[in-house]
Design a protein around this motif. Structure first.
Motif, mmCIF file in Angstrom:
data_model
loop_
_atom_site.group_PDB
_atom_site.id
_atom_site.type_symbol
_atom_site.label_atom_id
_atom_site.label_comp_id
_atom_site.label_asym_id
_atom_site.label_seq_id
_atom_site.Cartn_x
_atom_site.Cartn_y
_atom_site.Cartn_z
ATOM 1 N N SER A 120 0.806 -1.222 0.000
ATOM 2 C CA SER A 120 0.000 0.000 0.000
ATOM 3 C C SER A 120 0.838 1.271 0.000
ATOM 4 C CB SER A 120 -0.925 0.009 1.225
ATOM 5 O OG SER A 120 -0.173 -0.081 2.426
ATOM 6 N N THR A 121 2.138 1.160 0.249
ATOM 7 C CA THR A 121 2.998 2.343 0.300
ATOM 8 C C THR A 121 3.525 2.669 -1.093
ATOM 9 O OG1 THR A 121 3.711 1.791 2.538
ATOM 10 C CG2 THR A 121 5.089 3.329 1.310
ATOM 11 N N PRO A 122 3.469 3.940 -1.502
ATOM 12 C CA PRO A 122 4.130 4.314 -2.767
ATOM 13 C C PRO A 122 5.646 4.175 -2.612
ATOM 14 C CG PRO A 122 3.327 6.269 -1.624
ATOM 15 C CD PRO A 122 2.796 5.082 -0.869
ATOM 16 N N LEU A 123 6.200 3.124 -3.178
ATOM 17 C CA LEU A 123 7.596 2.786 -2.907
ATOM 18 C C LEU A 123 8.566 3.828 -3.445
ATOM 19 C CD1 LEU A 123 7.493 -1.058 -3.602
ATOM 20 C CD2 LEU A 123 7.377 0.140 -1.421
ATOM 21 N N VAL A 124 8.115 4.630 -4.397
ATOM 22 C CA VAL A 124 8.987 5.691 -4.892
ATOM 23 C C VAL A 124 9.335 6.659 -3.765
ATOM 24 C CG1 VAL A 124 9.179 7.567 -6.565
ATOM 25 C CG2 VAL A 124 8.008 5.469 -7.198
ATOM 26 N N ALA A 125 8.426 6.793 -2.773
ATOM 27 C CA ALA A 125 8.689 7.684 -1.641
ATOM 28 C C ALA A 125 9.858 7.192 -0.797
ATOM 29 C CB ALA A 125 7.436 7.808 -0.775
ATOM 30 N N LEU A 126 10.183 5.901 -0.886
ATOM 31 C CA LEU A 126 11.311 5.349 -0.137
ATOM 32 C C LEU A 126 12.636 5.525 -0.863
ATOM 33 C CD1 LEU A 126 9.707 1.990 1.069
ATOM 34 C CD2 LEU A 126 9.837 4.162 2.291
ATOM 35 N N TYR A 127 12.573 6.072 -2.067
ATOM 36 C CA TYR A 127 13.796 6.228 -2.866
ATOM 37 C C TYR A 127 14.900 6.996 -2.145
ATOM 38 C CZ TYR A 127 16.813 8.538 -6.261
ATOM 39 O OH TYR A 127 17.880 9.076 -6.914
ATOM 40 N N PRO A 128 14.611 8.142 -1.485
ATOM 41 C CA PRO A 128 15.709 8.848 -0.790
ATOM 42 C C PRO A 128 16.397 7.990 0.259
ATOM 43 C CG PRO A 128 13.798 10.271 -0.989
ATOM 44 C CD PRO A 128 13.348 8.901 -1.397
ATOM 45 N N LEU A 129 15.607 7.179 0.997
ATOM 46 C CA LEU A 129 16.215 6.317 2.004
ATOM 47 C C LEU A 129 17.091 5.239 1.367
ATOM 48 C CD1 LEU A 129 13.314 5.771 4.571
ATOM 49 C CD2 LEU A 129 15.429 7.066 4.907
ATOM 50 N N ILE A 130 16.645 4.687 0.243
ATOM 51 C CA ILE A 130 17.432 3.659 -0.431
ATOM 52 C C ILE A 130 18.753 4.230 -0.904
ATOM 53 C CG2 ILE A 130 17.476 2.076 -2.398
ATOM 54 C CD1 ILE A 130 14.449 1.895 -2.195
ATOM 55 N N VAL A 131 18.725 5.474 -1.389
ATOM 56 C CA VAL A 131 19.964 6.116 -1.827
ATOM 57 C C VAL A 131 20.894 6.338 -0.645
ATOM 58 C CG1 VAL A 131 20.925 8.214 -2.838
ATOM 59 C CG2 VAL A 131 18.887 7.184 -3.838
ATOM 60 N N VAL A 132 20.325 6.741 0.504
ATOM 61 C CA VAL A 132 21.150 6.940 1.697
ATOM 62 C C VAL A 132 21.784 5.624 2.137
ATOM 63 C CG1 VAL A 132 21.081 7.547 4.146
ATOM 64 C CG2 VAL A 132 19.870 8.950 2.482
ATOM 65 N N TRP A 133 21.014 4.549 2.067
ATOM 66 C CA TRP A 133 21.532 3.252 2.516
ATOM 67 C C TRP A 133 22.534 2.645 1.533
ATOM 68 C CZ3 TRP A 133 15.841 1.414 3.489
ATOM 69 C CH2 TRP A 133 15.372 2.023 4.663
ATOM 70 N N LEU A 134 22.244 2.719 0.252
ATOM 71 C CA LEU A 134 23.036 1.997 -0.740
ATOM 72 C C LEU A 134 23.845 2.903 -1.663
ATOM 73 C CD1 LEU A 134 20.384 -0.690 -1.806
ATOM 74 C CD2 LEU A 134 22.206 -0.910 -0.105
ATOM 75 N N GLY A 135 23.553 4.207 -1.651
ATOM 76 C CA GLY A 135 24.259 5.095 -2.550
ATOM 77 C C GLY A 135 23.717 5.011 -3.968
#
Length: 268
Positions: A120-135
């Motif tokens: 149910s979560t728009p996963l694109v909104a998690l993109y900044p966190l993924i970049v912080v975690w993985l670069g």
């Protein structure tokens, strides 16, 4: 029947028109050819702005240039690798998690909140966190592709396992089958249609994940190249990787359909 008998004649039965099995393919190809011809004609007459929509001839020239430079082949290899790894991980993880949730209530209750949170979560909104975690780079594209793809496969696999006829499971157990036999000989074959439906949905979402990941967090691949060309207003060059993504999507979808027919041929 005699005239004046008072009985109305039976209506004529309309027989269905016999169509060739290749008619859909032929008509589809003719439709594409006609569209390309109209597009090129409108561009040549000046009805459309080449900076905005370009033209088939300009796109063909741009493709030839990218092919000769080797850039297109290199970007295509990167995108296909990311698609294969991201979708492969999603397929294995999604099927395993879906079966585990379908067979065991404890596992279902433990994982259900996380599944529906990601669903149910728009996963694109998690993109900044993924970049912080993985670069930026390859790992981020794989992560985005995995997150977009795994949930539909999990949900469809879980639904397929839950829809299995209990009589099939009982039959395997009556004949001395183990838990692995129950899964391999009853659960998987019976739930296969739902699993394959999830695979088809996952393929489309995996391609979306690759495009998004490359456009915003990569320095290689077809999606990255699209952003570079768009920034320089090279519309014809933008269409080359775009059409490549379209072709990849069509090919993978058709392969999934063929696999589905092959694996379910035993039903007939």
């Amino acid at each position: 029947m005699a005239v004046g008998s008072g009985v109305a004649p039976l209506p004529a039965i309309a027989l269905p028109k016999v169509r060739s099995k290749h008619e859909a393919t032929v008509l589809g190809i003719l439709g594409i050819v006609l569209f390309v011809a109209l597009w090129e004609g409108a561009a040549q007459i000046g009805w459309i702005n080449p900076v905005i929509l370009s033209s088939p001839s300009r796109i063909a020239v741009a493709f030839a240039g990218q092919w000769e430079s080797g850039q297109f082949v290199a970007d295509l290899g990167v995108s296909l690798t990311e698609l294969a790894i991201g979708f492969g991980l999603s397929l294995v993880g999604g099927v395993v998690i879906g079966i585990a949730m379908g067979l065991n209530r404890t596992t279902e209750y433990a994982l259900d909140p996380f599944v529906w949170f990601l669903y149910s979560t728009p996963l694109v909104a998690l993109y900044p966190l993924i970049v912080v975690w993985l670069g930026f780079g390859f790992a981020t594209v794989i992560a985005i592709t995995f997150m977009l793809t795994v949930i539909p496969i999990v949900v469809n696999t879980f639904a397929g396992v839950r829809s299995v006829d209990p009589a099939l499971v009982c039959a395997v157990r009556v004949f001395g089958g183990s838990k692995l036999d129950v899964v391999m000989k009853a659960v998987l074959p019976a739930s296969l249609p739902m699993v394959l439906a999830g695979v088809r949905i996952g393929l489309g979402r995996a391609l979306i994940g690759v495009v998004l990941g490359e456009m915003f967090s990569s320095n290689a691949g077809l999606g990255f190249r699209m952003t570079v060309y768009a920034a320089h207003l090279k519309t014809a060059d933008v269409f080359v990787p775009l059409m490549a993504f379209v072709i990849i999507g069509v090919i993978t979808t058709q392969l999934a359909i063929l696999l589905e027919r092959r694996l379910q041929s035993w039903k007939t």
